[in-house]
Write a protein that holds these residues in place. Structure first.
Motif: not given
Length: 220
Positions: A27-47
C-alpha cells in the motif's frame, strides 16, 4: 517468464517450487496536486535458482482486498487442486456448468433463463423484467456476447503461439504418484485458514490470515 534473447527465440523458462515463492501486498500513499492518493497492489518474487539474483514482479489493484483476492485465486489452484471453474462456480453467477471460462452469447442466454426463473419465483417484478428486456434490446441482444467471443478467439489464437516448448511440456499432467507433497507447515496453515473461514465466513481475508499465522506461531 520467457524473454526474447538477442531479438530471436526465447530464453528457457525458470520453474521454481511453489513454496519457494514470496508474495507480498503493498500500500502506497502520496500527495499530488489533487490531494492524498492511495494505491494498492501485489508482488510475487523468488530467488533465481543457482544464483543470488532476486526476480520479482508487481502489479496494481483497485483495493487492498482485491490484491489479497488475486493471491487467493492462485493459491486455490495450487493448494486445493482446483482444475476447472465448475468446481468453484458461484450459484449467483450467470455462468453455468460446462460453459467456457469467458463471457459471451452463452452468458446472455443464461441470464435470460435466470431472469424468467426469478420472475416465476417472485424474486423480481414486471418492472424489473421490462427494464431487463429494454436494456438488452438497446444493446442489440446477444451481439455484444458474440463480439466478446470473437475477441476471445483472436486472443487465444495469438496467445498459444507464443508459449515456449518447455512450458508446453511442463504443463502436461503428471501421474498422481509424481505429485509434489506440501510441507507440514503449509498443511497446518491451510487447515487453520479453512477452520477460521468456517467459523466466521464474514471475516475479512486479511484478518483470517493474520489470525492463522498467530495461532500457528508462524512469522510471515
Amino acid at each position: 517468464m520467457p524473454e526474447k534473447k538477442n531479438g530471436e527465440g526465447y530464453e528457457a523458462p525458470v520453474f521454481v517450487p511453489w513454496e519457494s515463492l514470496r508474495v507480498w501486498i503493498f500500500e502506497t500513499r502520496g500527495v499530488t496536486q489533487y490531494g492524498v492518493q492511495q494505491q494498492y497492489g501485489m508482488g510475487i518474487g523468488y530467488v533465481l535458482p543457482g544464483t543470488n539474483q532476486w526476480v520479482k514482479t508487481e502489479f496494481m489493484t483497485p483495493a487492498l482486498p482485491l490484491a489479497l483476492a488475486e493471491w487467493e485465486a492462485l493459491r486455490g489452484y495450487m493448494e486445493y487442486e482446483i482444475n476447472t471453474l465448475d468446481e468453484i462456480q458461484s450459484p449467483l453467477s450467470i455462468r453455468e456448468e460446462g460453459d467456457p471460462p469467458w463471457e459471451g452469447a452463452h452468458t446472455i442466454r443464461n441470464a435470460h433463463r435466470r431472469l424468467h426463473r426469478r420472475r416465476r419465483n417472485g424474486e423480481v417484478g414486471w418492472c424489473y423484467t421490462l427494464g431487463w428486456y429494454l436494456y438488452h434490446l438497446l444493446t442489440f441482444w446477444t451481439l455484444p456476447g458474440y463480439l466478446a467471443e470473437l475477441e476471445t478467439w483472436l486472443l487465444r489464437r495469438s496467445g498459444t503461439k507464443s508459449l515456449p516448448p518447455e512450458m508446453v511440456e511442463w504443463s502436461k499432467p503428471l501421474p498422481k504418484e509424481q505429485w509434489a507433497k506440501p510441507s507440514e507447515e503449509l498443511v497446518r496453515l491451510s487447515e487453520e485458514v479453512r477452520r477460521i473461514r468456517q467459523r466466521d465466513p464474514q471475516q475479512s481475508i486479511e484478518e483470517v490470515f493474520a489470525e492463522a499465522y498467530r495461532n500457528q506461531e508462524v512469522v510471515a
